[in-house]
Motif scaffolding. Structure first.
Motif, PDB file in Angstrom:
ATOM      1  N   LEU A  84       0.924  -7.489  -6.796  1.00 39.63           N
ATOM      2  CA  LEU A  84       0.004  -6.361  -6.863  1.00 39.63           C
ATOM      3  C   LEU A  84      -0.680  -6.129  -5.517  1.00 39.63           C
ATOM      4  O   LEU A  84      -0.929  -4.986  -5.125  1.00 39.63           O
ATOM      5  CB  LEU A  84      -1.039  -6.590  -7.960  1.00 39.63           C
ATOM      6  CG  LEU A  84      -0.490  -6.601  -9.395  1.00 39.63           C
ATOM      7  CD1 LEU A  84      -1.612  -6.874 -10.390  1.00 39.63           C
ATOM      8  CD2 LEU A  84       0.210  -5.285  -9.726  1.00 39.63           C
ATOM      9  N   LEU A  85      -0.968  -7.206  -4.796  1.00 35.80           N
ATOM     10  CA  LEU A  85      -1.540  -7.048  -3.460  1.00 35.80           C
ATOM     11  C   LEU A  85      -0.540  -6.380  -2.520  1.00 35.80           C
ATOM     12  O   LEU A  85      -0.913  -5.534  -1.700  1.00 35.80           O
ATOM     13  CB  LEU A  85      -1.973  -8.410  -2.915  1.00 35.80           C
ATOM     14  CG  LEU A  85      -2.697  -8.406  -1.556  1.00 35.80           C
ATOM     15  CD1 LEU A  85      -3.905  -7.475  -1.580  1.00 35.80           C
ATOM     16  CD2 LEU A  85      -3.116  -9.824  -1.178  1.00 35.80           C
ATOM     17  N   THR A 105       6.625  -3.396  -6.310  1.00 32.12           N
ATOM     18  CA  THR A 105       5.664  -3.119  -5.234  1.00 32.12           C
ATOM     19  C   THR A 105       5.835  -1.738  -4.618  1.00 32.12           C
ATOM     20  O   THR A 105       5.075  -1.370  -3.736  1.00 32.12           O
ATOM     21  CB  THR A 105       5.680  -4.172  -4.097  1.00 32.12           C
ATOM     22  OG1 THR A 105       6.819  -3.981  -3.238  1.00 32.12           O
ATOM     23  CG2 THR A 105       5.667  -5.582  -4.645  1.00 32.12           C
ATOM     24  N   THR A 106       6.813  -0.955  -5.072  1.00 31.37           N
ATOM     25  CA  THR A 106       7.027   0.369  -4.474  1.00 31.37           C
ATOM     26  C   THR A 106       7.295   1.440  -5.520  1.00 31.37           C
ATOM     27  O   THR A 106       6.570   2.429  -5.603  1.00 31.37           O
ATOM     28  CB  THR A 106       8.201   0.339  -3.475  1.00 31.37           C
ATOM     29  OG1 THR A 106       7.930  -0.628  -2.461  1.00 31.37           O
ATOM     30  CG2 THR A 106       8.385   1.694  -2.818  1.00 31.37           C
ATOM     31  N   VAL A 107       8.337   1.290  -6.319  1.00 32.48           N
ATOM     32  CA  VAL A 107       8.779   2.357  -7.226  1.00 32.48           C
ATOM     33  C   VAL A 107       7.969   2.299  -8.516  1.00 32.48           C
ATOM     34  O   VAL A 107       8.042   1.314  -9.255  1.00 32.48           O
ATOM     35  CB  VAL A 107      10.278   2.218  -7.536  1.00 32.48           C
ATOM     36  CG1 VAL A 107      10.722   3.353  -8.453  1.00 32.48           C
ATOM     37  CG2 VAL A 107      11.080   2.247  -6.241  1.00 32.48           C
ATOM     38  N   LEU A 108       7.224   3.377  -8.799  1.00 29.05           N
ATOM     39  CA  LEU A 108       6.351   3.387  -9.972  1.00 29.05           C
ATOM     40  C   LEU A 108       6.790   4.392 -11.028  1.00 29.05           C
ATOM     41  O   LEU A 108       6.215   4.427 -12.114  1.00 29.05           O
ATOM     42  CB  LEU A 108       4.914   3.710  -9.555  1.00 29.05           C
ATOM     43  CG  LEU A 108       4.256   2.721  -8.594  1.00 29.05           C
ATOM     44  CD1 LEU A 108       2.805   3.121  -8.369  1.00 29.05           C
ATOM     45  CD2 LEU A 108       4.328   1.299  -9.131  1.00 29.05           C
ATOM     46  N   ILE A 167       0.493   0.568 -10.979  1.00 28.18           N
ATOM     47  CA  ILE A 167       0.023   1.937 -10.777  1.00 28.18           C
ATOM     48  C   ILE A 167      -1.372   1.933 -10.166  1.00 28.18           C
ATOM     49  O   ILE A 167      -1.657   2.665  -9.207  1.00 28.18           O
ATOM     50  CB  ILE A 167       0.040   2.692 -12.116  1.00 28.18           C
ATOM     51  CG1 ILE A 167       1.481   2.845 -12.614  1.00 28.18           C
ATOM     52  CG2 ILE A 167      -0.630   4.056 -11.982  1.00 28.18           C
ATOM     53  CD1 ILE A 167       1.583   3.298 -14.057  1.00 28.18           C
ATOM     54  N   ALA A 168      -2.254   1.084 -10.706  1.00 26.95           N
ATOM     55  CA  ALA A 168      -3.620   1.022 -10.191  1.00 26.95           C
ATOM     56  C   ALA A 168      -3.659   0.515  -8.757  1.00 26.95           C
ATOM     57  O   ALA A 168      -4.425   1.022  -7.922  1.00 26.95           O
ATOM     58  CB  ALA A 168      -4.464   0.125 -11.091  1.00 26.95           C
ATOM     59  N   ALA A 228      -5.037   2.594  -5.639  1.00 28.85           N
ATOM     60  CA  ALA A 228      -6.145   2.051  -4.855  1.00 28.85           C
ATOM     61  C   ALA A 228      -5.779   1.948  -3.378  1.00 28.85           C
ATOM     62  O   ALA A 228      -6.579   2.288  -2.498  1.00 28.85           O
ATOM     63  CB  ALA A 228      -6.545   0.677  -5.398  1.00 28.85           C
ATOM     64  N   GLY A 229      -4.566   1.489  -3.097  1.00 27.96           N
ATOM     65  CA  GLY A 229      -4.143   1.375  -1.704  1.00 27.96           C
ATOM     66  C   GLY A 229      -4.107   2.720  -1.006  1.00 27.96           C
ATOM     67  O   GLY A 229      -4.583   2.861   0.126  1.00 27.96           O
TER      68      GLY A 229
END
Length: 234
Positions: free
Chosen positions: A20-21, A153-156, A183-184, A188-189
């Motif tokens: 998630l980071l 980490t990329t495709v949502l 997604i969150a 946020a990023g």
């Protein structure tokens, strides 16, 4: 997770948190690339492929060279990640810190070079795009090889579709929080990146580099794992 996927050197909770980071890092870096480097993505290649198609329209105002550069850099980074995984994935406490350490170092170097105007922000930013795409290609290739379910980490797009459709079906897939968390974290990023971009693009990249190096360090020290607990109690 594939049956032959390498085991993470940290506990499952730490693995989820670190992914998630990295998703947060993706949002940060793509905020810089899209808003400051010519409306291109250095992590989400779906957008770049779409831009290439749109560039055929005479009124699209889309230059094909920048997304092509991003795609090329990403492929190089993913190739390097695949080669590293093939040689080191039996020793994930060496492989993952090395891969993410290199990524963090590259992003950090770009942050410094953009701060001193060696690499461009805005016009003439193609070299910056290529280098950042190479770093994010390394991240994506490594994450793909590690193969943690629902944490790319990329495709949502599939994460969002899966969460919504499964919520209204009889299926009860495991770990729905991973989809929502991804997604969150991306949102946020991107939001933090957009806000910090009003100060400096180099600042956003420095934060992204720091987060990636934290991930590398956590994998290196095997946080939350049985090995780490054993060392602590010794």
């Amino acid at each position: 997770m594939p049956a032959d996927a390498p085991a993470s050197p940290v506990s499952r909770r730490w693995t989820v948190g670190l992914h998630l980071l990295l998703t947060f890092v993706t949002g940060l870096v793509d905020a810089v690339s899209f808003l400051a480097l010519g409306q291109v993505f250095v992590a989400n290649m779906t957008g770049n492929i779409t831009f290439l198609g749109l560039s055929l329209h005479p009124d699209a105002q889309v230059q094909p060279l920048t997304p092509l550069g991003a795609l090329g850099g990403f492929v190089v980074g993913a190739f390097v990640a695949g080669q590293a995984a093939a040689r080191l994935d039996r020793h994930p406490n060496r492989w993952l810190p090395t891969a993410f350490g290199v990524e963090g170092a590259v992003i950090g170097t770009v942050a410094v070079l953009t701060a001193v105007d060696v690499l461009a922000i805005g016009d003439q930013a193609l070299p910056t795009v290529i280098v950042l795409a190479t770093a994010l290609g390394t991240q994506n290739g490594t994450v793909h090889h590690l193969g943690v379910h629902n944490l790319t980490t990329t495709v949502l797009t599939l994460s969002l579709a899966g969460f919504v459709t499964d919520s209204f079906s009889r299926r009860h897939p495991p770990w729905p929080h991973r989809r929502l968390g991804s997604i969150a974290a991306m949102l946020a990023g991107a939001a933090v990146g957009a806000l910090l971009l009003t100060v400096s693009a180099s600042l956003v990249l420095a934060v992204a580099a720091a987060c990636t190096l934290v991930v590398a360090a956590c994998f290196a020290f095997e946080l939350g794992s049985e090995a780490a607990r054993t060392r602590k109690s010794a």
